[in-house]
Design a protein around this motif. Sequence first.
Motif, PDB file in Angstrom:
ATOM      1  N   GLU A 150       1.082  -2.770   0.690  1.00  0.00           N
ATOM      2  CA  GLU A 150       2.399  -3.253   0.252  1.00  0.00           C
ATOM      3  C   GLU A 150       2.931  -2.421  -0.913  1.00  0.00           C
ATOM      4  O   GLU A 150       4.116  -2.095  -0.969  1.00  0.00           O
ATOM      5  CB  GLU A 150       2.333  -4.729  -0.134  1.00  0.00           C
ATOM      6  N   ASN A 151       2.056  -2.059  -1.848  1.00  0.00           N
ATOM      7  CA  ASN A 151       2.473  -1.221  -2.970  1.00  0.00           C
ATOM      8  C   ASN A 151       2.877   0.173  -2.494  1.00  0.00           C
ATOM      9  O   ASN A 151       3.854   0.743  -2.972  1.00  0.00           O
ATOM     10  CB  ASN A 151       1.365  -1.140  -4.025  1.00  0.00           C
ATOM     11  N   PHE A 152       2.134   0.708  -1.547  1.00  0.00           N
ATOM     12  CA  PHE A 152       2.469   2.023  -0.989  1.00  0.00           C
ATOM     13  C   PHE A 152       3.816   1.966  -0.261  1.00  0.00           C
ATOM     14  O   PHE A 152       4.663   2.853  -0.432  1.00  0.00           O
ATOM     15  CB  PHE A 152       1.353   2.483  -0.052  1.00  0.00           C
ATOM     16  N   LEU A 153       4.030   0.924   0.528  1.00  0.00           N
ATOM     17  CA  LEU A 153       5.306   0.776   1.234  1.00  0.00           C
ATOM     18  C   LEU A 153       6.475   0.643   0.257  1.00  0.00           C
ATOM     19  O   LEU A 153       7.559   1.179   0.498  1.00  0.00           O
ATOM     20  CB  LEU A 153       5.260  -0.429   2.176  1.00  0.00           C
ATOM     21  N   ASP A 154       6.257  -0.069  -0.854  1.00  0.00           N
ATOM     22  CA  ASP A 154       7.308  -0.166  -1.868  1.00  0.00           C
ATOM     23  C   ASP A 154       7.655   1.201  -2.446  1.00  0.00           C
ATOM     24  O   ASP A 154       8.822   1.527  -2.631  1.00  0.00           O
ATOM     25  CB  ASP A 154       6.901  -1.117  -3.002  1.00  0.00           C
ATOM     26  N   LEU A 155       6.639   2.015  -2.746  1.00  0.00           N
ATOM     27  CA  LEU A 155       6.913   3.363  -3.261  1.00  0.00           C
ATOM     28  C   LEU A 155       7.696   4.182  -2.242  1.00  0.00           C
ATOM     29  O   LEU A 155       8.612   4.924  -2.597  1.00  0.00           O
ATOM     30  CB  LEU A 155       5.617   4.092  -3.617  1.00  0.00           C
ATOM     31  N   MET A 156       7.341   4.028  -0.982  1.00  0.00           N
ATOM     32  CA  MET A 156       8.077   4.748   0.063  1.00  0.00           C
ATOM     33  C   MET A 156       9.527   4.277   0.125  1.00  0.00           C
ATOM     34  O   MET A 156      10.449   5.090   0.235  1.00  0.00           O
ATOM     35  CB  MET A 156       7.386   4.568   1.412  1.00  0.00           C
ATOM     36  N   ALA A 157       9.746   2.965   0.042  1.00  0.00           N
ATOM     37  CA  ALA A 157      11.110   2.428   0.092  1.00  0.00           C
ATOM     38  C   ALA A 157      11.916   2.856  -1.128  1.00  0.00           C
ATOM     39  O   ALA A 157      13.111   3.131  -1.024  1.00  0.00           O
ATOM     40  CB  ALA A 157      11.081   0.905   0.200  1.00  0.00           C
TER      41      ALA A 157
END
Length: 173
Positions: A150-157
């Motif tokens: 989830e943290n990785f996806l947030d950085l991507m977003a």
Amino acid sequence: MYGDQFSESLPAVRKVSIVCSETKTESQCSVCFVKKGQITCWFCQAVRYCGSKCKKQQRLKHEHWCKEITKAVEEVKARAEPLKAYKLPDNSIVNLFQDNLGMLPIPSYFSGNLDNPVFLYYFARIELIHALKTVGRLNNSKIAYDIAAENFLDLMALSYNTRMRKDQVSDLM
């Protein structure tokens, strides 16, 4: 396609959090793998146990990384504060988590400006992801991996409109 211009990005569909530190995902006990995890570690929120017996059994193995995750979450929160009122090159002030989603500039190890608030936030979040991955591996915790993802996806977003170099992608893995 690396190095080519990309077409206009689609609008963000993900609601981004400053930091993801817990999940509602169900998982088995991180010790016995038989029963449903009922007790979540109160501090790091990244490990679940079926009961106090399994929790006690893993306490020593979990304690160090639990503290690392807790510190990393606080560091990310602190590093996010300047990005809530970030000054763009045109002197306008935006909240990079809301007003300018997708425009978080991806910092480089070689940018030379280690005091840049974007750099400090980005790498604090990467450190959190690495700590969560370690807890997932050492404590057999599916939810630690889920929170890391989830943290990785947030950085991507947050940075989807900026271009990532190949070395930056490999640094995240």
